[in-house]
Design a protein around this motif. Sequence first.
Motif, PDB file in Angstrom:
ATOM      1  N   THR A 125       4.732  32.256 -34.606  1.00 44.16           N
ATOM      2  CA  THR A 125       4.298  32.155 -33.215  1.00 44.16           C
ATOM      3  C   THR A 125       5.222  31.205 -32.455  1.00 44.16           C
ATOM      4  O   THR A 125       6.050  30.509 -33.045  1.00 44.16           O
ATOM      5  CB  THR A 125       2.852  31.646 -33.107  1.00 44.16           C
ATOM      6  OG1 THR A 125       2.825  30.216 -33.250  1.00 44.16           O
ATOM      7  CG2 THR A 125       1.943  32.278 -34.147  1.00 44.16           C
ATOM      8  N   THR A 164      -6.663  39.800 -32.504  1.00 46.96           N
ATOM      9  CA  THR A 164      -5.292  39.888 -31.994  1.00 46.96           C
ATOM     10  C   THR A 164      -5.087  41.148 -31.169  1.00 46.96           C
ATOM     11  O   THR A 164      -5.407  42.249 -31.612  1.00 46.96           O
ATOM     12  CB  THR A 164      -4.290  39.895 -33.168  1.00 46.96           C
ATOM     13  OG1 THR A 164      -4.477  38.710 -33.950  1.00 46.96           O
ATOM     14  CG2 THR A 164      -2.857  39.959 -32.657  1.00 46.96           C
ATOM     15  N   ALA A 191      -2.335  43.551 -29.907  1.00 48.67           N
ATOM     16  CA  ALA A 191      -1.030  43.850 -30.498  1.00 48.67           C
ATOM     17  C   ALA A 191       0.063  44.181 -29.498  1.00 48.67           C
ATOM     18  O   ALA A 191       1.231  44.293 -29.891  1.00 48.67           O
ATOM     19  CB  ALA A 191      -1.177  44.999 -31.492  1.00 48.67           C
ATOM     20  N   HIS A 192      -0.281  44.356 -28.220  1.00 47.51           N
ATOM     21  CA  HIS A 192       0.757  44.670 -27.229  1.00 47.51           C
ATOM     22  C   HIS A 192       0.304  44.189 -25.860  1.00 47.51           C
ATOM     23  O   HIS A 192      -0.501  44.840 -25.200  1.00 47.51           O
ATOM     24  CB  HIS A 192       1.016  46.178 -27.177  1.00 47.51           C
ATOM     25  CG  HIS A 192       2.224  46.546 -26.373  1.00 47.51           C
ATOM     26  ND1 HIS A 192       3.239  47.337 -26.862  1.00 47.51           N
ATOM     27  CD2 HIS A 192       2.601  46.224 -25.100  1.00 47.51           C
ATOM     28  CE1 HIS A 192       4.168  47.497 -25.930  1.00 47.51           C
ATOM     29  NE2 HIS A 192       3.801  46.828 -24.852  1.00 47.51           N
ATOM     30  N   VAL A 243       0.265  39.430 -29.168  1.00 47.06           N
ATOM     31  CA  VAL A 243       1.667  39.752 -29.403  1.00 47.06           C
ATOM     32  C   VAL A 243       2.277  40.063 -28.044  1.00 47.06           C
ATOM     33  O   VAL A 243       1.931  41.057 -27.406  1.00 47.06           O
ATOM     34  CB  VAL A 243       1.830  40.942 -30.367  1.00 47.06           C
ATOM     35  CG1 VAL A 243       3.320  41.213 -30.603  1.00 47.06           C
ATOM     36  CG2 VAL A 243       1.131  40.657 -31.690  1.00 47.06           C
ATOM     37  N   MET A 277       5.021  41.253 -25.776  1.00 49.61           N
ATOM     38  CA  MET A 277       6.067  42.230 -26.048  1.00 49.61           C
ATOM     39  C   MET A 277       7.187  42.270 -25.012  1.00 49.61           C
ATOM     40  O   MET A 277       7.953  43.229 -24.954  1.00 49.61           O
ATOM     41  CB  MET A 277       5.426  43.612 -26.162  1.00 49.61           C
ATOM     42  CG  MET A 277       4.578  43.792 -27.416  1.00 49.61           C
ATOM     43  SD  MET A 277       5.585  44.023 -28.889  1.00 49.61           S
ATOM     44  CE  MET A 277       6.112  45.723 -28.650  1.00 49.61           C
ATOM     45  N   VAL A 281       2.652  35.503 -30.351  1.00 49.00           N
ATOM     46  CA  VAL A 281       3.812  36.005 -31.096  1.00 49.00           C
ATOM     47  C   VAL A 281       4.745  36.648 -30.079  1.00 49.00           C
ATOM     48  O   VAL A 281       4.370  37.596 -29.386  1.00 49.00           O
ATOM     49  CB  VAL A 281       3.393  37.040 -32.158  1.00 49.00           C
ATOM     50  CG1 VAL A 281       4.627  37.578 -32.890  1.00 49.00           C
ATOM     51  CG2 VAL A 281       2.403  36.432 -33.148  1.00 49.00           C
ATOM     52  N   VAL A 295       8.664  38.351 -28.917  1.00 46.30           N
ATOM     53  CA  VAL A 295       9.654  39.262 -29.488  1.00 46.30           C
ATOM     54  C   VAL A 295      11.039  38.952 -28.938  1.00 46.30           C
ATOM     55  O   VAL A 295      11.199  38.412 -27.845  1.00 46.30           O
ATOM     56  CB  VAL A 295       9.312  40.741 -29.192  1.00 46.30           C
ATOM     57  CG1 VAL A 295       7.939  41.090 -29.721  1.00 46.30           C
ATOM     58  CG2 VAL A 295       9.429  41.070 -27.705  1.00 46.30           C
ATOM     59  N   ALA A 321       9.080  38.868 -33.987  1.00 45.20           N
ATOM     60  CA  ALA A 321       9.301  40.299 -34.181  1.00 45.20           C
ATOM     61  C   ALA A 321      10.544  40.695 -33.408  1.00 45.20           C
ATOM     62  O   ALA A 321      10.969  39.997 -32.481  1.00 45.20           O
ATOM     63  CB  ALA A 321       8.096  41.119 -33.720  1.00 45.20           C
ATOM     64  N   THR A 371       8.936  46.130 -33.761  1.00 44.31           N
ATOM     65  CA  THR A 371       7.967  46.687 -32.829  1.00 44.31           C
ATOM     66  C   THR A 371       8.700  47.615 -31.863  1.00 44.31           C
ATOM     67  O   THR A 371       9.868  47.385 -31.547  1.00 44.31           O
ATOM     68  CB  THR A 371       7.249  45.577 -32.044  1.00 44.31           C
ATOM     69  OG1 THR A 371       8.216  44.852 -31.265  1.00 44.31           O
ATOM     70  CG2 THR A 371       6.547  44.616 -32.983  1.00 44.31           C
ATOM     71  N   PRO A 373      -3.659  43.437 -37.812  1.00 42.29           N
ATOM     72  CA  PRO A 373      -2.580  42.636 -37.212  1.00 42.29           C
ATOM     73  C   PRO A 373      -2.063  41.534 -38.126  1.00 42.29           C
ATOM     74  O   PRO A 373      -0.865  41.222 -38.110  1.00 42.29           O
ATOM     75  CB  PRO A 373      -3.222  42.044 -35.951  1.00 42.29           C
ATOM     76  CG  PRO A 373      -4.467  42.795 -35.723  1.00 42.29           C
ATOM     77  CD  PRO A 373      -4.866  43.449 -36.990  1.00 42.29           C
ATOM     78  N   PHE A 424       2.031  41.889 -38.635  1.00 43.44           N
ATOM     79  CA  PHE A 424       2.959  40.936 -38.033  1.00 43.44           C
ATOM     80  C   PHE A 424       3.356  39.798 -38.966  1.00 43.44           C
ATOM     81  O   PHE A 424       3.983  38.829 -38.546  1.00 43.44           O
ATOM     82  CB  PHE A 424       2.372  40.405 -36.726  1.00 43.44           C
ATOM     83  CG  PHE A 424       2.218  41.489 -35.688  1.00 43.44           C
ATOM     84  CD1 PHE A 424       3.329  41.988 -35.025  1.00 43.44           C
ATOM     85  CD2 PHE A 424       0.983  42.054 -35.431  1.00 43.44           C
ATOM     86  CE1 PHE A 424       3.207  43.014 -34.101  1.00 43.44           C
ATOM     87  CE2 PHE A 424       0.843  43.086 -34.504  1.00 43.44           C
ATOM     88  CZ  PHE A 424       1.963  43.567 -33.843  1.00 43.44           C
TER      89      PHE A 424
END
Length: 319
Positions: free
Chosen positions: A4, A17, A19-20, A61, A63, A87, A89, A143, A176, A307, A311
């Motif tokens: 993170t 979580t 995820a996007h 997460v 993105m 998290v 990217v 990621a 991802t 998740p 991840f």
Amino acid sequence: MIRTVLGDVDPADLGVTFAHEHLLMTGDWPVMDEPDFRLDSVDSAVEEIAPARAAGLSAVVEMTPLGFGRSPRGLAEISRRTGVHVVAVTGFHKVGYYSDRHWLHRYSAEQIAGLLAAEIEQGMDEHGLVGPLLDRTAARAGAVKIGTGYHRFGRSVGKLIEAAGIVHARTGVPVTTHTDQGTGGHELLDALARAGVPGEKVVLGHIDHNPDPGYLAELAARGAWLAFDMPGRVKYAPDSQSVTLIAALHERGHSGRLLLGSDLARRSYWRSLGGGPGLDYLLTRFVPRLTAAGLGEVVKRALVTNPARAFSLGAGEER
């Protein structure tokens, strides 16, 4: 472990979580071209997260890739102020968002991989690697992202996939993806496999925009994570479609490959900015729909168990 922006955490501590999501997109020409993309206020992001946090959100997460004004320091501040794990990217959206003169078209796969791996191992550049100087932050990416077009990869994407494979081998981070309208899933998994990335380390984003249960079951059977990020955005499809699709995949034995998010990448989606449905919609409106449909165990998997696996840093998993 999960990487993170505030440091590595145990997967068991990740919790609920999404995820996007997108929390900060502060500039660059895609944002200038589409003002609704401009999410440039840490205070607004903190306000937007608060109701979702109260409903149980524990991690996001984020993105936003290079080229959209990603702000690692801003993401770290949001995480500290909300208590939500973030998290981040490194990597790219689909290539149509980048100039013909962008370095992604000129550098080799190995050179690109070196830049992206440094964002994971050392810290992300506050200015998105636009150069010529770096402003390396303490926040590290967890990621690497790549984007493909509608039924096609696009210029230089093959090289970016090769770079993603090098980064994965070096750091263990998942890959991802943006899949335009959920197309090209098999082709993307094939290309990533050739680059050394197993299906178990690939998150297919927007894949529910292609609501074919047979197609999605095939992708899940290859080990890929299926990120459902459409709930609440009824301009694409009603929530009933997502509920039916998730039920179909559960019946086929693939609920262990599902992830949930809402991809609220526009000002007009944020209630803190006068729009909707708002970041809390997934937990307060969509999850009850799934629970009422007898999919409560799927909810726990898609928001917590899956998740934490998808991840995590590592080479893959036994299935």
